[in-house]
Write an enzyme that holds these catalytic residues in place. Sequence first.
Site, PDB file in Angstrom:
ATOM      1  N   CYS A  73      -4.016   1.056  -0.531  1.00 61.42           N
ATOM      2  CA  CYS A  73      -3.776   0.099   0.551  1.00 61.42           C
ATOM      3  C   CYS A  73      -2.352   0.191   1.064  1.00 61.42           C
ATOM      4  O   CYS A  73      -2.082  -0.134   2.219  1.00 61.42           O
ATOM      5  CB  CYS A  73      -4.094  -1.317   0.096  1.00 61.42           C
ATOM      6  SG  CYS A  73      -3.190  -1.835  -1.382  1.00 61.42           S
TER       7      CYS A  73
ATOM      8  N   GLU B  79      -5.688  -9.743  -0.654  1.00 60.39           N
ATOM      9  CA  GLU B  79      -4.937  -8.521  -0.402  1.00 60.39           C
ATOM     10  C   GLU B  79      -5.887  -7.533   0.244  1.00 60.39           C
ATOM     11  O   GLU B  79      -6.814  -7.031  -0.391  1.00 60.39           O
ATOM     12  CB  GLU B  79      -4.362  -7.922  -1.686  1.00 60.39           C
ATOM     13  CG  GLU B  79      -3.418  -6.765  -1.382  1.00 60.39           C
ATOM     14  CD  GLU B  79      -3.288  -5.766  -2.509  1.00 60.39           C
ATOM     15  OE1 GLU B  79      -3.271  -4.553  -2.214  1.00 60.39           O
ATOM     16  OE2 GLU B  79      -3.205  -6.196  -3.660  1.00 60.39           O
TER      17      GLU B  79
END
Length: 462
Positions: free
Chosen positions: A264, A230
Site C-alpha cells: 500500500c 488503512e
Amino acid sequence: MIQKTISPIDGSVYVERALADDAQVANALEKAVAAQKVWRKTSLEERAAICLKAVEYFLNNADEMGLELTWQMGRPVRYTANEIRKGFQERARYMISVAESALADVEVEQLPGFKRFIRRDPLGVVFVVAPWNYPYLTSVNSVIPAIMSGNAVILKHAQQTPLCAERYAAAFEYAGLPEGVFQFLHLSHQQVAQVIGDTRIDYVAFTGSVEGGHAVQKAINERFIVGGLELGGKDPAYVRADADLADAVENLVDGSFFNSGQSCCGIERIYVHQDIYEEFVSEFVKLTKTYTLGNPTNQETTLGPMVRTAAADFAQKQIDEAVAQGATPLIDTTLFSSHQKGTPYFAPQVLVNVNHSMSIMTEETFAPVVGIMPVSGDEEAIRLMNDSQYGLTASIWTADIDAALSIGEQVETGTWFMNRCDYLDPALAWTGVKNSGRGCTLSKIGYEALTRPKSFHLKINS
C-alpha cells in the site's frame, strides 16, 4: 462452506479451511466478551510478559512461517522470514515498550478538595481484519496494542493467508494468554459484515482496498462505533536536482518492486527534476533489469509471482491503456523468462512519456509497475504529488532538509519521507488522508483509538 487458498506459485490448493458457522461465531464473541472482563484487570507487566513471549514464538518459528507465507502469497522465500524477524518484531516490541506511558492516567491541574484525572479504558472486543500482502506486519499494528490495552481480539485474516491467523493463536497459546482474549475466525465477506454489526464488537481495525473500506464503513454506520481504515495508495516520490542519484535509484527501485509492488505504501509514480531525468531513468532501468523473476521457493529469486492471475491481468491492462495513450515501456519482458501472460508471473515495468490523464499515474496498480515523469521544479512536483485521491506516504530525495520540510508541509500525505520510502517507523503515527483511510496505528498515538477516556472527578470531604 470450504475456503481454499490457491498458491500463486503453481496454482495448487495450498490450504483448505472450513468457514466458521453461526454457532462458532456466536461462541467466539461470547468468549471474547467474558475473557476481556477478566483480562482488563491484569497488570501491564503481565500483559507485556505474555506479548513478549508470543513474539518469542514468532522468532523461533520464523523460517517455517516464512516458507508458509511464500506458498500462500508468493513473496520470495529469501525475504518472507524477515517480515517476522525485522518489521513484525520491531513493531511489536516498540508498542509493548511504550504501553505504560501511552496508557497512563492523564493528570489535570488539581483543585483543593478534589482528585481529578482521566483514565484510558479498554474498548472491549476489537475485530481485526487483515490483508494478505504483509499479513504479519499489518496485523501486528493492531493486535499487540489492542491486547496490551486490555482488549480482547478477534482476528480475521485474508482468504489468501489463513495460516497467519492460526500462527497468532499458536503464539498466544505458547505465551499463556488466557483463553478467549485472542481468537481467530475464517469468515466470508458477508460474515465479516455481520460480525461488525454485532453489538459485542467495540472497534474494527481494517486494512485493505478502498472498496473493502467502504463495505466496512457501511457496516459500521449501523452502530455507534468507529473503525480504523488503512486503505489504498498511489504513493509518489520526488527526486530533486540535488539528490544523491545512486541512492535515490537504489531505494526507489526497491520501493517500486519489492513484494512485486504489492504494498500500500510502495512507490507507484516518480517525478524527477528535468536536469537529472535522463540519467535517473537510465540507471533506474539498468537496476530493474537485474531482478530475477521466478519460483519464489528458490533462494536466487528476487521477484516472485503476483498474488493471482487477475492481479497481473489488471496491471497489464493499465500498461496497455497507457501505451495506447502514448506511454513508452522501457523493459523488454522477454528478458524475464518466467514472465507469462495468463499467469501471476509478471515482469517489472517502467513507463515514461506518461501523464495524469493515464490511469497508470492516478489509480492504484498494486504491481511491479512504475511511471516516471520529468518536472521543472518543486512547484510542479507538489502539484502532481497532490493530484491524487490517495495520501498514504510520499517521499523526497534531496540534500536540502529545509526544502524537504517546506515541501512536506505542502504535500497531502500521512507520512512524509526524506531519502527513504516504503517503511513504517513504529515510533511514528501510521495514518493516511483522502481515500487512503482514516485513523492511526503505531506510536503512542495509536493507543488512543483502542481506548476510551473515562474521567474521574472525586470530591474529598474533610
